[in-house]
Write a protein that holds these residues in place. Structure first.
Motif, short mmCIF file in Angstrom:
data_model
loop_
_atom_site.label_atom_id
_atom_site.label_comp_id
_atom_site.label_asym_id
_atom_site.label_seq_id
_atom_site.Cartn_x
_atom_site.Cartn_y
_atom_site.Cartn_z
N PRO A 195 0.82 -1.22 0.00
CA PRO A 195 0.00 0.00 0.00
C PRO A 195 0.85 1.26 0.00
CG PRO A 195 0.13 -0.92 2.21
CD PRO A 195 0.87 -1.87 1.31
N ARG A 196 0.30 2.33 -0.54
CA ARG A 196 0.87 3.69 -0.49
C ARG A 196 2.11 3.89 -1.34
NH1 ARG A 196 -1.38 3.19 4.50
NH2 ARG A 196 0.42 2.16 5.39
N PHE A 197 2.56 2.89 -2.07
CA PHE A 197 3.68 3.08 -2.98
C PHE A 197 3.15 3.16 -4.41
CE2 PHE A 197 5.67 1.33 0.76
CZ PHE A 197 6.86 2.06 0.85
N THR A 198 3.75 4.03 -5.21
CA THR A 198 3.30 4.18 -6.59
C THR A 198 3.79 3.01 -7.44
OG1 THR A 198 5.29 5.38 -7.32
CG2 THR A 198 3.49 6.68 -6.35
N ARG A 199 3.20 2.87 -8.62
CA ARG A 199 3.62 1.79 -9.52
C ARG A 199 5.09 1.95 -9.88
NH1 ARG A 199 1.32 0.65 -15.59
NH2 ARG A 199 2.74 2.38 -16.07
N GLU A 200 5.53 3.18 -10.10
CA GLU A 200 6.93 3.42 -10.45
C GLU A 200 7.85 3.01 -9.31
OE1 GLU A 200 9.94 7.16 -11.48
OE2 GLU A 200 7.77 7.39 -11.74
N LEU B 204 -1.06 -6.77 4.93
CA LEU B 204 -2.31 -7.24 5.55
C LEU B 204 -2.60 -6.48 6.85
CD1 LEU B 204 -1.85 -11.05 4.90
CD2 LEU B 204 -3.68 -9.61 3.96
N LEU B 205 -1.57 -6.19 7.63
CA LEU B 205 -1.77 -5.42 8.85
C LEU B 205 -2.23 -4.00 8.53
CD1 LEU B 205 1.31 -6.55 10.99
CD2 LEU B 205 -1.11 -6.97 11.51
N GLU B 206 -1.67 -3.41 7.48
CA GLU B 206 -2.08 -2.07 7.08
C GLU B 206 -3.54 -2.05 6.65
OE1 GLU B 206 -0.17 0.96 6.94
OE2 GLU B 206 1.01 -0.25 8.34
N ARG B 207 -4.04 -3.17 6.18
CA ARG B 207 -5.43 -3.26 5.73
C ARG B 207 -6.34 -3.91 6.77
NH1 ARG B 207 -3.59 -5.12 -0.40
NH2 ARG B 207 -3.00 -3.00 -1.08
N TRP C 174 -4.94 -13.02 8.89
CA TRP C 174 -4.09 -13.52 7.80
C TRP C 174 -2.65 -13.04 7.95
CZ3 TRP C 174 -6.26 -17.39 5.61
CH2 TRP C 174 -7.64 -17.45 5.50
N ALA C 175 -2.48 -11.84 8.45
CA ALA C 175 -1.12 -11.35 8.70
C ALA C 175 -0.41 -12.20 9.74
CB ALA C 175 -1.17 -9.89 9.15
N VAL C 176 -1.10 -12.48 10.84
CA VAL C 176 -0.50 -13.28 11.90
C VAL C 176 -0.25 -14.71 11.42
CG1 VAL C 176 -0.90 -14.27 14.19
CG2 VAL C 176 -1.44 -11.87 13.75
N LEU D 131 5.82 -5.89 15.94
CA LEU D 131 5.24 -4.70 15.31
C LEU D 131 3.73 -4.65 15.46
CD1 LEU D 131 7.34 -4.32 12.04
CD2 LEU D 131 7.75 -3.38 14.32
N LEU D 132 3.13 -5.71 16.02
CA LEU D 132 1.68 -5.69 16.22
C LEU D 132 1.25 -4.55 17.15
CD1 LEU D 132 0.81 -9.50 16.62
CD2 LEU D 132 0.57 -8.05 14.58
N VAL D 133 2.17 -4.09 18.01
CA VAL D 133 1.82 -3.00 18.92
C VAL D 133 1.50 -1.71 18.17
CG1 VAL D 133 3.16 -3.95 20.83
CG2 VAL D 133 4.22 -2.29 19.28
N CYS D 134 1.97 -1.59 16.94
CA CYS D 134 1.75 -0.37 16.16
C CYS D 134 0.36 -0.33 15.52
CB CYS D 134 2.81 -0.25 15.07
SG CYS D 134 4.50 -0.11 15.67
#
Length: 399
Positions: free
Chosen positions: A125-130, A166-169, A174-176, A195-198
């Motif tokens: 997520p959040r990264f462009t195709r380029e 998956l965590l970002e979404r 599924w991430a775990v 990083l689950l604390v974030c």
């Protein structure tokens, strides 16, 4: 400027533009990469040079014969194979590849890993195709070298990225699941649980980890008795502990003149504790996209630089984390000259130099004799830690 020279320049610029467009198309990258990996896999397997795949396949056969592929049972009689260092769950998951005939198994294994890597990058997520295309290209040479050896590192690196996505979404289950699959096969991935604390719903996600962990721990009992399974995990742990003393590895513990090998465990625990303390000290930043990306990049770097037995091929896991940090810093206007120099020096020395057709072995051996590859990786990792936990760039600070 003469008309002929101007025409040649326009033609050259047009060619470069078309080439740039071609390599910034994900479909083109996938097709080219797929065909190249397929060709390399078939050639190497037909020559009997798929050594790591043979290790995975032989250990899986032992597993289904209810024999733990560790210690006195490994390697099998008459086989001259390297160490087997993966958890019992790996054999369960590897079974479909192990029993494919001839060169189909090695080819399918490499193509599966390549496709997983491609999907992991291009679903971020959040990264462009380029940015995704350039990240893929940045890592492709070391990816190809890793797959030339039929390694499992590509899957481990892919899981780091897929679990992050998956965590970002907010797909915590599924991430775990992916994190636990990684941890029960090659240990590295289990660190990502920190990083689950974030993320929101921390206790829900930790509950998933406990439940999934219990299932995955017991799953290899299909190849042994429930009473014998703890012994298999003990043998795996012993193999991991003894393996680190078999030769000199390419991690921070063998970096001259530090010579940290004698205090390796204390350094591993101390640095991990320091990272954990820094993570909690920056709790206000957990909502920051930049901070979570930086934390992931620091974690992938730690998993390789401070592991028991890193090789050049394992660097692919940390390099993809570095690219995510690089593009985020660049987009925020916080990239410094030092960052650019470190990032591209790592590309030249760590990614390009090991490829014989691009760099004469004598040149690579000269630079690697000075451990320039390790020094650059350590320098880039320290810069990551600094900009993530110590002095966050102003554009990314949350108040």
């Amino acid at each position: 400027m003469k008309p002929q020279e101007a025409a040649r320049r326009r033609q050259k610029n047009g060619f470069l533009h078309r080439a740039g467009e071609f390599f910034l198309d994900p479909r083109n990258l996938y097709i080219l990469g797929f065909l190249l990996i397929l060709a390399l896999s078939l050639v190497e397997a037909s020559r009997g040079r798929h050594r790591n795949f043979m290790i995975f396949a032989e250990s899986t056969e032992l597993f289904w014969q209810q024999t733990a592929p560790y210690g006195a049972n490994w390697p099998p009689a008459g086989m001259r194979l390297d160490y087997y260092l993966y958890g019992p769950l790996f054999n369960v998951l590897f079974t479909p590849f192990a029993y494919l005939p001839g060169v189909l198994g090695p080819a399918a294994w490499n193509l599966f890993n390549f496709t997983l890597w491609f999907a992991a990058i291009f679903t971020l997520p959040r990264f462009t195709r380029e940015e995704k295309c350039k990240s893929f290209l940045y890592t492709f040479l070391i990816l190809a070298c890793t797959q030339l050896s039929f390694q499992y590192n590509v899957t481990v690196g892919s899981i780091f990225l897929l679990a992050y996505t998956l965590l970002e979404r907010d797909r915590g289950f599924w991430a775990v699941l992916l994190i636990m699959l990684s941890g029960f096969t090659k240990i590295y991935g289990i660190l990502q649980l920190g990083l689950l604390v974030c993320y929101p719903r921390f206790w829900r996600n930790m509950s998933y980890a406990v439940l999934i962990g219990a299932v995955l721990w017991a799953l290899p009992a299909v190849g042994t008795t429930p009473d014998g399974l703890p012994g298999w995990y003990g043998d795996w742990f012993d193999a991991l502990c003894s393996h680190k003393d078999t030769r000199e590895w390419k991690n921070i513990f063998y970096l001259r003149p530090l010579h940290l090998h004698a205090v390796q465990l204390w350094v591993q625990l101390g640095v991990l504790a320091a990272l954990a303390a820094a993570l909690f000290a920056r709790w206000r930043q957990w909502r920051s996209d930049y901070f979570r990306i930086g934390a992931l990049a620091c974690l992938t770097g730690y998993a390789i630089l401070f592991s028991n037995s890193s090789e050049s091929h394992t660097y692919v896991i940390s390099l993809i984390g570095y690219t995510m940090w690089y593009w985020t810093m660049r987009r925020g206007g916080e990239l410094r000259l030092l960052d650019r120099v470190l990032y591209w020096a790592v590309f030249a020395v760590v990614v390009v130099m090991p490829v014989d057709v691009l760099c004469p072995p004598a040149v690579m051996n000269f630079f690697y004799g000075w451990q320039l590859n390790l020094w650059l990786l350590v320098g880039l990792w320290l810069r990551l830690v600094w900009t993530t936990f110590v002095r966050i760039p102003p554009a990314f600070v949350l108040r």
